[in-house]
Enzyme design. Sequence first.
Site, PDB file in Angstrom:
ATOM      1  N   ARG A  28      30.542 -27.130  21.079  1.00  0.00           N
ATOM      2  CA  ARG A  28      29.467 -26.756  20.149  1.00  0.00           C
ATOM      3  C   ARG A  28      28.078 -27.102  20.696  1.00  0.00           C
ATOM      4  NH1 ARG A  28      30.552 -25.591  14.619  1.00  0.00           N
ATOM      5  NH2 ARG A  28      32.611 -24.700  14.541  1.00  0.00           N
ATOM      6  N   ARG A  32      23.358 -26.027  15.904  1.00  0.00           N
ATOM      7  CA  ARG A  32      22.280 -26.414  14.984  1.00  0.00           C
ATOM      8  C   ARG A  32      21.558 -27.707  15.289  1.00  0.00           C
ATOM      9  NH1 ARG A  32      25.974 -25.525   9.934  1.00  0.00           N
ATOM     10  NH2 ARG A  32      27.319 -26.328  11.570  1.00  0.00           N
ATOM     11  N   ARG A  41      17.973 -18.870  14.479  1.00  0.00           N
ATOM     12  CA  ARG A  41      18.756 -18.645  13.260  1.00  0.00           C
ATOM     13  C   ARG A  41      17.908 -18.393  12.013  1.00  0.00           C
ATOM     14  NH1 ARG A  41      21.524 -18.130  10.417  1.00  0.00           N
ATOM     15  NH2 ARG A  41      23.064 -19.672   9.772  1.00  0.00           N
ATOM     16  N   ASP A  77      32.138 -16.891  18.018  1.00  0.00           N
ATOM     17  CA  ASP A  77      32.889 -17.726  17.084  1.00  0.00           C
ATOM     18  C   ASP A  77      34.376 -17.407  17.163  1.00  0.00           C
ATOM     19  OD1 ASP A  77      32.382 -19.794  14.845  1.00  0.00           O
ATOM     20  OD2 ASP A  77      33.893 -18.448  14.019  1.00  0.00           O
ATOM     21  N   TYR A 152      43.090 -19.656   9.402  1.00  0.00           N
ATOM     22  CA  TYR A 152      41.960 -18.937   8.786  1.00  0.00           C
ATOM     23  C   TYR A 152      42.426 -17.618   8.173  1.00  0.00           C
ATOM     24  CZ  TYR A 152      38.684 -22.389  10.423  1.00  0.00           C
ATOM     25  OH  TYR A 152      38.015 -23.560  10.591  1.00  0.00           O
TER      26      TYR A 152
END
Length: 347
Positions: A28, A32, A41, A77, A152
């Site tokens: 990652r 963010r 973003r 992703d 998922y």
Amino acid sequence: MTSAPEDCLFLRACRGEATPRPPMWMMRQAGRYLPEYREIRQRVSFLELCKNPALAAEVTLQPIRRFGFDAAIMFSDLLVPLEAMGLAVEFTEQGPRLPAPVRTPDDLARVHEFDPTRETSFVLETIRLARDKLGETPLIGFAGAPFTVATYAIEGKTAKAFTETKKLFYRHPQAARELLARLSRATLRYLKAQIEAGAAAVQVFDSWLGVISVDDWNELVFEPTRALIAGLRATGVPVIYFGNGATTILDRISTLGANVYGIDWRLPIDEARARLASTSAMPFAVQGNLDPAVLLGPASEVERRTADVVARGGHRGHVFNLGHGITPETPIENVEVMVKTVRESTA
Ligand code: CP3
């Protein structure tokens, strides 16, 4: 087009060779905690970013420019291929949502294999663009492991108890087997396309591995995961398998046949390596395993614990990384301390 030289630190460590210091990257790493990521973003949604190759390639490069990591990971992703397989995916404030998950054998009719060059062309274009700008820094492609992606597809979100997944496994084992087999074949094709587009290595994320029992793993999950890794090994590029929460089955994980095993933060990396080695028929390298939460602590602890992971990695067949993804609240200064500690850790 330049590409990563075979003797770069990252590829040498993946092959199990000795390196003066371990190469490093962070799971990652494009995300963010970086102000330059948050800036982009503000203008586009997360899925728009994933589907815009110019922006996704730019975000892929952000952590390389800032920290000089030894490998980049393509920005995308884990859930992107699910959409290509026919399951709609949305990203909300609360995380990913699939409005129509797979709960019954009939639902399988909505899940199909896909042509990566057609349905995920934007991913391959991201890789080509990033590759062009990276010079000699290797680019890692990735996908989710069949089990983690299946959770998922079945739960429709990041689960807490994984009840729906287990219900499908126990009530409809044949349907579960078929879903996992489809995911395995589709993911093999997807990752092969990433390698053809320029990925120098691929990582398979099994982020939720830790929630199933050893018996379920043996009966349902092992074979589709093994088949995926075996197919990837045939390409010759290093295959990294990251099984998060694999502590209870490390001695079995080694039979998956990967080149590199990602080690979470639960067990010291030298101990994990020894347990994998006790059952592995092939040589392998390890990647990891600093607890990402350490990066929230004082700089002195970041330094001490980073140095400990490096020392336990033994300067051979070790790719330094976190034991899971970096958290958004991580201070940049602590990443800098970690980077400096690894860089100065010559054997
Ligand atoms: O590592 C990288 O820098 C490359 C990019 C990358 C992302 N997701 C970007 C992302 C990678 C490799 C992933 C993998 C991924 N995605 C995993 C497996 C890795 C792991 O952590 O175990 C999983 C389970 C997902 C699914 C996913 N994507 C979730 C559950 C979420 C929401 C939670 C969260 O962190 O926000 C995402 C969103 C996501 N994927 C973000 C990023 C940068 C944040 C989205 C945003 O910008 O708002």
